[in-house]
Design an enzyme around this catalytic site. Sequence first.
Site, PDB file in Angstrom:
ATOM      1  CB  SER A 394      -0.947  -0.031   1.199  1.00  0.00           C
ATOM      2  OG  SER A 394      -1.927   0.974   1.107  1.00  0.00           O
ATOM      3  CG  ASP A 679      -3.723  -2.359   0.153  1.00  0.00           C
ATOM      4  OD1 ASP A 679      -2.927  -3.079   0.766  1.00  0.00           O
ATOM      5  OD2 ASP A 679      -3.819  -1.136   0.324  1.00  0.00           O
TER       6      ASP A 679
END
Length: 850
Positions: A394, A679
């Site tokens: 991320s 993610d």
Amino acid sequence: MFRQVLLGRLSPRMLPLVAVVLLQRKDRKDTGLYHWRREKHPYYNFTVKILRARNIKGTDLLSEADCYVELRLPTASPIIYRTQVIDNSSDPEWNETFQYRIHNAAKNILELALFDKDVLISDELTSVVFDVAGVEPGRPLKNTFRLKEDKEELDVEFFLEKSLDAPGEVITNRVLVAYPCLRLQGVINKDEKSKLREQGSGQLKFSLPGAYEKQLSIPCKSDSDLNSGIPFVFHVGKEMCSKLDVEMERTITVLQDGVSPDFEKHSTNLGSGTVLLKSLPLGKEVDVTVPLGKRLQVGLRMKAEEMTGDLDVRLGFDLCKEERRFLDKRKEIVSQALKKALRLREDPSKDEVPVVAVLGSGGGMRALTAFYGSLFGLQKLNLLDSVTYLSGISGSTWCMSILYQDSEWSWKDLRGAIDNAQDKMSSSKVGAFSSERLKYYFQELNAMENAGRKVSFTDLWGLIVEYFLQQKEDQSKLSDQQEAVKEGRNPYPIYAAVNVRPNVSGDDFAEWCEFTPYEVGFRKYGAFVRTEDFDSEFFMGRLIKKHPEPKICYLQGMWGSAFAASLDDVFLKVVGSGLSFLESLGDVVKVIDDRRRFHFRDPMRLKTRLVIPGGPLLQIFQDFFKSRVTAGETFNFMQGLFLHRDYISLNRFVISKDTHLDAFPNKLTPMEENLYLVDGGFSINSPFPLMLQPERDVDVILSFNYSWEAPFEVLQLTEKYCEDRAIPFPQITFNKEDEENPKEFYIFMDAKNPKAPIILHFPLVNDTFQKYKAPGIERELEEEKAFGDFEIGAKDSPYRTLNFTYESHEFDRLVELSCYNVLNNKDAILEALHLALSRRKQKNRTSVLP
């Protein structure tokens, strides 16, 4: 200081074991091949006879069930077979036989689904997942499967016999199997144009079951269209014994109301025919006449040829040659850095150099900012050159992807890169939604779609992230970062994402996908493609259609796809628990036999499983609560590959759990058309799984956790992940005080098992930084005290995950805090490196003993 930290932070049961950490590492057993190889396996003829069912209760309360059975064996045939429907009977009897030709290299799993046919829809009552490896060749096996209740039963007879065909060759890494792939090319033979001209406007439709290309159409409006020789191409498995279906349609345009300019198009089927692939000689162009019925026929010029040469997907578990070359060069730099940092008399040899990995967790701009500070702290300690791998999730990947645009970034003072990041972070983000910028987004996404690429909300998010991070168009690609690592001058970057299912929680199923400058792939399957080829179209390990490598902003959107959460994920993170009522609606999986039932026992056979579909509301609720409409959808480069018959022997798969998808090979990723990459934080908010691969042999992991809650969650989840897969990892122990008021630094190690890496964990906390502006130097001025007096996770904190703009002082103090927490634990870090170096030396000494 290190000894105080070590004794204070290790669990009591580990204290007596510290003295025995210098143990010999043993090679971890793994049956997967580091490199692919060619294998020959026999063919078998497999007969399935659906006999009868008893005491079946249908879904219609007013009548008996109208039952039929569907058979699916995708490793042998792309066609789903089905029995006849037996109307209004709770004890239907079919006695229908189905034939398959199977190849023994693949994991052949037969699915039998029992349906109750209603007027409008057919309801699946239950299904049986049966491993063909449980059938002994030459001996009929009659089995009665007990279904929903003890009284509901399905009788099936199996027979397996060795085929007279010569054994077939496959390419495999003992997890995935690649069958030979055929390329079928053809054009309409212009000599047959008169047969079609009379039919008027229409089109020829070609379809080939099991082929990558689902259906192809060629318009037939005039002689010129036929003379143009429009080609068609299919790619299909040579073992599937498929047939080419040809259909002629005529299109009629009908005006509405006679005078309205609106019109409708109606298609009429003029006829159809087939061409058996077996009838085509390999490598030769032949003319084929296909009767379509009603005195209509079409002439085709066709050529079928087997695709030869190496696969375009790399099958194997070893590191790619470029990463191995990097490691060889990086060890020289690490050796020199360790000599300086640890004040050694001489450079450690390459074999003695410990592998150090730095991991950055997710956390949006908070993670990006804090990761800059953590790396700056390592640079100030002259330890950045001791790092071999740098990996993130991320927001940490955003930091990394910007740094690696400079091929010399780790050799320069990071203050320059930090100042540049501060300028972007402190500026307004309103421009990301200006009319000019929105027009740019539309043009970019429209161009992708027109090029045949899959476009999702994540791609739009990537373009927005591009503006947030750089406020300009960035044409760079991940493969451009090869320049930064080819001489080993910077740590090797590994970006993390996970592949999920649109309607399955990331906690239940997530497969880790790694992105490096050279390769993208899944170490779970031992399947990788060149980074330049990511998002291109592959089938059966072959590159079918090349697309340009996507800009890195699209990967940044995927790596940091915070909006890919389902409502179930949101409830889990916000409320602390998921939507548990969905579980009561879910499918029920039961193991309905044991190995003693079969007179032929294959140790690699999967247990037979009974799947009872969930309640009627399941699909509705799952679509709403668990779907990920914003997941990054891309072409699956493993499509067309099958699981090897012995894949369950690898601990990379979770087979022990009855409901885990790893125990259902027909549902695993190679059988899917698309990947859904999101993610990695939706699984574990730190890329530990990518660093714990045995091939990377990591000794020390510096874990920087930028979550402001649950400071040890990533370690606990990783510990569970490793436990399920028999991966060495230290036990994570902490007390309630640590959980409620975490310190800056913790060390976890397994003194019993030196194969487990040493974990140095840095929660994101403002502890001694409030009092000290540098290690050992107290804050004296009021402005200094005010600068250090802040709570990261306060309700009004600027460091919320969805906040993308910081004031300059907010950015500065988060960077300085992260940097300070590294500097303040210098002695512990150095002592951990000393320990890792000693382990390596001991390993080398014991490995040369007679």
